[in-house]
Design a protein around this motif. Structure first.
Motif, PDB file in Angstrom:
ATOM      1  N   LEU A 112       1.137  -1.591   0.273  1.00 52.84           N
ATOM      2  CA  LEU A 112      -0.156   0.117   0.276  1.00 52.84           C
ATOM      3  C   LEU A 112       0.765   0.922  -0.144  1.00 52.84           C
ATOM      4  CD1 LEU A 112      -2.907  -1.459   2.451  1.00 52.84           C
ATOM      5  CD2 LEU A 112      -3.488  -0.445   0.077  1.00 52.84           C
ATOM      6  N   HIS A 113       2.292   1.253   0.730  1.00 52.60           N
ATOM      7  CA  HIS A 113       2.774   2.132   0.563  1.00 52.60           C
ATOM      8  C   HIS A 113       3.867   2.455  -0.492  1.00 52.60           C
ATOM      9  CE1 HIS A 113       1.332   2.430   4.665  1.00 52.60           C
ATOM     10  NE2 HIS A 113       1.673   3.784   4.211  1.00 52.60           N
ATOM     11  N   GLY A 114       3.715   1.507  -1.752  1.00 53.79           N
ATOM     12  CA  GLY A 114       4.858   1.586  -3.271  1.00 53.79           C
ATOM     13  C   GLY A 114       6.283   0.693  -2.041  1.00 53.79           C
ATOM     14  N   ILE A 115       6.400  -0.202  -1.299  1.00 59.34           N
ATOM     15  CA  ILE A 115       7.629  -0.441  -1.037  1.00 59.34           C
ATOM     16  C   ILE A 115       7.527  -1.753  -2.317  1.00 59.34           C
ATOM     17  CG2 ILE A 115       8.339  -1.694   0.324  1.00 59.34           C
ATOM     18  CD1 ILE A 115       8.051   1.078   1.443  1.00 59.34           C
ATOM     19  N   PRO A 116       8.306  -1.925  -2.735  1.00 58.12           N
ATOM     20  CA  PRO A 116       8.622  -3.566  -3.498  1.00 58.12           C
ATOM     21  C   PRO A 116       9.143  -4.938  -2.494  1.00 58.12           C
ATOM     22  CG  PRO A 116      11.260  -2.330  -3.319  1.00 58.12           C
ATOM     23  CD  PRO A 116       9.969  -0.809  -2.922  1.00 58.12           C
ATOM     24  N   VAL A 117       7.801  -5.520  -3.181  1.00 59.19           N
ATOM     25  CA  VAL A 117       7.909  -6.873  -2.473  1.00 59.19           C
ATOM     26  C   VAL A 117       7.733  -8.169  -3.434  1.00 59.19           C
ATOM     27  CG1 VAL A 117       6.885  -5.629   0.284  1.00 59.19           C
ATOM     28  CG2 VAL A 117       5.891  -6.384  -1.665  1.00 59.19           C
ATOM     29  N   PRO A 118       7.953  -8.993  -2.397  1.00 60.72           N
ATOM     30  CA  PRO A 118       7.347  -9.976  -3.675  1.00 60.72           C
ATOM     31  C   PRO A 118       5.918 -10.614  -3.981  1.00 60.72           C
ATOM     32  CG  PRO A 118       9.216 -11.162  -2.260  1.00 60.72           C
ATOM     33  CD  PRO A 118       8.408  -9.278  -1.532  1.00 60.72           C
ATOM     34  N   PRO A 119       4.728 -10.657  -4.907  1.00 63.30           N
ATOM     35  CA  PRO A 119       4.231 -11.605  -4.840  1.00 63.30           C
ATOM     36  C   PRO A 119       4.160 -12.529  -4.097  1.00 63.30           C
ATOM     37  CG  PRO A 119       5.222 -11.917  -7.240  1.00 63.30           C
ATOM     38  CD  PRO A 119       6.499 -10.262  -6.332  1.00 63.30           C
ATOM     39  N   THR A 120       2.933 -12.113  -3.550  1.00 61.58           N
ATOM     40  CA  THR A 120       2.080 -13.930  -2.517  1.00 61.58           C
ATOM     41  C   THR A 120       1.001 -14.238  -2.745  1.00 61.58           C
ATOM     42  OG1 THR A 120       3.679 -11.946  -1.191  1.00 61.58           O
ATOM     43  CG2 THR A 120       2.410 -13.969  -0.370  1.00 61.58           C
ATOM     44  N   LYS A 121       1.009 -15.603  -2.405  1.00 63.15           N
ATOM     45  CA  LYS A 121      -0.186 -15.739  -2.517  1.00 63.15           C
ATOM     46  C   LYS A 121      -0.557 -16.351  -1.193  1.00 63.15           C
ATOM     47  CE  LYS A 121      -2.302 -20.240  -5.944  1.00 63.15           C
ATOM     48  NZ  LYS A 121      -3.764 -19.163  -5.473  1.00 63.15           N
ATOM     49  N   GLU A 122      -1.344 -16.926  -0.946  1.00 61.60           N
ATOM     50  CA  GLU A 122      -2.314 -17.502   0.318  1.00 61.60           C
ATOM     51  C   GLU A 122      -2.539 -19.094   0.037  1.00 61.60           C
ATOM     52  OE1 GLU A 122      -5.126 -17.507   3.439  1.00 61.60           O
ATOM     53  OE2 GLU A 122      -4.159 -15.963   3.462  1.00 61.60           O
ATOM     54  N   CYS A 123      -1.840 -19.823   0.859  1.00 63.30           N
ATOM     55  CA  CYS A 123      -2.438 -21.097   0.311  1.00 63.30           C
ATOM     56  C   CYS A 123      -2.802 -22.269   1.381  1.00 63.30           C
ATOM     57  CB  CYS A 123      -1.161 -21.998  -0.240  1.00 63.30           C
ATOM     58  SG  CYS A 123      -0.297 -21.531  -1.703  1.00 63.30           S
ATOM     59  N   ARG A 124      -3.799 -22.509   0.903  1.00 66.28           N
ATOM     60  CA  ARG A 124      -4.743 -23.318   2.281  1.00 66.28           C
ATOM     61  C   ARG A 124      -4.574 -24.816   1.586  1.00 66.28           C
ATOM     62  NH1 ARG A 124      -9.278 -19.423   4.395  1.00 66.28           N
ATOM     63  NH2 ARG A 124      -8.272 -17.618   4.683  1.00 66.28           N
ATOM     64  N   SER A 125      -4.015 -25.056   0.631  1.00 66.43           N
ATOM     65  CA  SER A 125      -4.038 -26.584  -0.044  1.00 66.43           C
ATOM     66  C   SER A 125      -2.713 -27.057  -1.222  1.00 66.43           C
ATOM     67  CB  SER A 125      -4.971 -27.219  -0.481  1.00 66.43           C
ATOM     68  OG  SER A 125      -5.662 -26.471  -1.993  1.00 66.43           O
ATOM     69  N   ALA A 126      -2.499 -28.071  -1.457  1.00 65.23           N
ATOM     70  CA  ALA A 126      -1.859 -28.610  -1.910  1.00 65.23           C
ATOM     71  C   ALA A 126      -1.745 -28.427  -3.213  1.00 65.23           C
ATOM     72  CB  ALA A 126      -0.821 -30.066  -2.586  1.00 65.23           C
ATOM     73  N   ALA A 127      -3.344 -27.874  -3.986  1.00 64.31           N
ATOM     74  CA  ALA A 127      -3.474 -27.235  -4.512  1.00 64.31           C
ATOM     75  C   ALA A 127      -3.511 -25.793  -5.448  1.00 64.31           C
ATOM     76  CB  ALA A 127      -5.491 -27.584  -5.032  1.00 64.31           C
ATOM     77  N   ASP A 128      -3.533 -25.031  -3.931  1.00 64.82           N
ATOM     78  CA  ASP A 128      -2.921 -23.978  -4.458  1.00 64.82           C
ATOM     79  C   ASP A 128      -1.831 -23.567  -3.863  1.00 64.82           C
ATOM     80  OD1 ASP A 128      -5.841 -22.881  -3.827  1.00 64.82           O
ATOM     81  OD2 ASP A 128      -5.352 -22.766  -1.521  1.00 64.82           O
ATOM     82  N   VAL A 129      -0.729 -24.617  -3.992  1.00 68.20           N
ATOM     83  CA  VAL A 129       0.480 -24.281  -3.563  1.00 68.20           C
ATOM     84  C   VAL A 129       1.347 -24.824  -5.796  1.00 68.20           C
ATOM     85  CG1 VAL A 129       2.713 -25.711  -3.344  1.00 68.20           C
ATOM     86  CG2 VAL A 129       1.337 -25.115  -1.871  1.00 68.20           C
ATOM     87  N   ARG A 130       0.205 -26.049  -5.996  1.00 70.52           N
ATOM     88  CA  ARG A 130       0.125 -26.405  -7.707  1.00 70.52           C
ATOM     89  C   ARG A 130       0.248 -24.876  -8.330  1.00 70.52           C
ATOM     90  NH1 ARG A 130       0.178 -30.968  -9.567  1.00 70.52           N
ATOM     91  NH2 ARG A 130       0.158 -33.430  -8.057  1.00 70.52           N
ATOM     92  N   ALA A 131      -0.688 -24.420  -7.980  1.00 67.75           N
ATOM     93  CA  ALA A 131      -1.081 -22.627  -8.590  1.00 67.75           C
ATOM     94  C   ALA A 131      -0.388 -21.704  -9.020  1.00 67.75           C
ATOM     95  CB  ALA A 131      -2.033 -22.677  -8.405  1.00 67.75           C
ATOM     96  N   ALA A 132       0.542 -22.067  -7.593  1.00 65.55           N
ATOM     97  CA  ALA A 132       1.940 -20.901  -7.658  1.00 65.55           C
ATOM     98  C   ALA A 132       2.944 -21.727  -8.613  1.00 65.55           C
ATOM     99  CB  ALA A 132       2.170 -21.189  -6.037  1.00 65.55           C
TER     100      ALA A 132
END
Length: 310
Positions: A112-132
Motif C-alpha cells: 500500500l505504501h509502494g514498497i517493492p515486495v514479492p507477489p504473495t499467494k495464500e495457500c491452504r492446500s496442495a492445489a494452491d501451491v501447484r497453482a503458484a
C-alpha cells in the motif's frame, strides 16, 4: 524513568543488555515475559500489573513479544492489557506490532505504501501451491507466522512427489502457507532501524544451498555475515519500509535480484544476540536513548541521565 522490557523469551540477551544499559544510566529497568502481565484487583476495580507492579508505574514498555507461536488468543489478551494504560508508552503498540508480526498484513501494508515486495499467494492446500508453481515455476513457501527460517522452503523443480509430501507436512503443521516466487540472488541484507535512523547493516553470505540467512534449525548459526556500509538506495528503502509499518524498531530484510531491491520482510523483533558484546551494546544504548526521548515527550520532564553516567 521506569522502563519495562517485554522479552521474546526468558533470559533473552537483547532484553538483558538493554536493561543493563538503562540501569547504568540511572533508570529502573525490569525484564519480563507475557505471562508476567496480570489482571489484579485494585482500589477502584481492576488494574494491570507486571510481576506484581502496577503497570501505571512504568514510563515506557519496549515490546519484544513473540507472536510466532501459540497460544495466540491468550497472548493477544495479555498484550491488550499491557497496551491499555494511559500515560504508559508502549513501543511498539499492539496494532503496529501485530500487523508487522503477521507476514500477510505486513506485506499488504508495504504494498500500500509502494514498497517493492514479492507477489504473495495464500495457500491452504496442495492445489494452491501447484497453482503458484504453474504461475512462477520456482517458489518459496513459508508459514504466515514464523522466525529464523523455520519451515521456510524453496521448491525449484515443480510439484515433484517429494515436494508435495513436504507441502502436505507444512500444511498440516501450519494450516496456511504463503507462497512467493523464488528470486535468485546472492547475499541478504538486514538493516536495523531504531527510531528514524539506521543503526547497522549486515550482509549475510547467502548463495547456492545456503540460500537463506538461517537454516531453519534452531541449533544452527546463521551463514557467515559482515557489517557493511549500506548504499543510499538500500538505506532509503529500509527507512521507507520501517515508516510504512509504523514500527520504531525494525529489522528490514532486503535482497538484490534481477527485479532490483526487494523487501522480503520487516521484522518487529530484530535480534543481535550473536554479536560481540561491544557491537551489541550499540543498539542497546540506542534503544534506551530512544525510550528516554519518548518518556521526555510523554511527561515533558527530562529523564536524560547526568553527565558521565552513560
Amino acid at each position: 524513568m521506569k522502563l519495562g522490557i517485554l522479552a521474546w523469551e526468558k533470559a533473552e540477551p537483547e532484553a538483558i543488555g538493554m536493561a543493563g544499559v538503562a540501569r547504568e544510566r540511572g533508570h529502573t529497568a525490569l525484564v519480563f515475559e507475557l505471562d508476567d502481565v496480570r489482571c489484579e484487583p485494585g482500589p477502584a476495580g481492576t488494574v494491570a500489573t507486571v510481576q506484581g507492579t502496577p503497570l501505571s508505574e512504568f514510563d515506557v514498555i519496549l515490546c519484544r513479544c513473540d507472536l510466532s507461536t501459540p497460544p495466540w488468543t491468550e497472548k493477544i489478551q495479555q498484550l491488550l492489557l499491557l497496551n491499555g494504560e494511559p500515560g504508559v508508552t508502549v513501543l511498539d503498540p499492539l496494532d503496529v506490532h501485530i500487523r508487522a508480526a503477521s507476514k500477510r498484513a505486513m506485506l499488504q501494508q508495504l504494498t500500500l505504501h509502494g514498497i517493492p515486495v514479492p507477489p504473495t499467494k495464500e495457500c491452504r492446500s496442495a492445489a494452491d501451491v501447484r497453482a503458484a508453481l504453474d504461475l512462477w515455476g520456482q517458489v518459496v513457501v513459508k508459514p504466515a507466522l514464523g522466525y529464523r527460517g523455520l519451515d521456510v522452503e524453496r521448491l525449484l523443480n515443480g510439484p515433484t512427489p517429494s515436494a508435495l509430501e513436504l507441502i502436505d507436512t507444512l500444511l498440516e503443521r501450519h494450516g496456511t502457507l504463503l507462497c512467493q516466487p523464488y528470486l535468485e540472488h546472492r547475499g541478504d541484507y538486514r538493516v536495523l532501524v531504531i527510531g528514524s535512523k539506521v543503526s547497522s547493516c549486515t550482509r549475510f553470505d547467502t548463495v547456492g544451498d545456503h540460500w537463506k540467512p538461517f537454516s531453519g534449525d534452531l541449533a544452527d548459526d546463521p551463514v557467515s555475515s559482515a557489517f557493511v556500509e549500506p548504499s543510499d538506495e538500500l538505506l532509503s528503502l529500509a527507512l521507507l519500509a520501517t515508516k510504512a509499518t509504523e514500527l520504531t524498531t525494525a529489522g528490514v530484510d532486503i535482497i538484490m535480484s534481477e527485479a532490483g531491491l526487494t523487501v522480503i520482510e520487516v521484522n518487529p523483533v530484530p535480534g543481535w544476540a550473536a554479536w560481540t558484546p561491544e557491537l551489541a551494546r550499540v543498539p542497546n544504548v540506542q534503544l534506551v536513548e530512544f525510550a528516554e526521548a519518548q518518556a521526555n515527550a510523554q511527561d515533558g520532564v527530562s529523564v536524560i541521565p547526568a553527565q558521565g553516567r552513560r
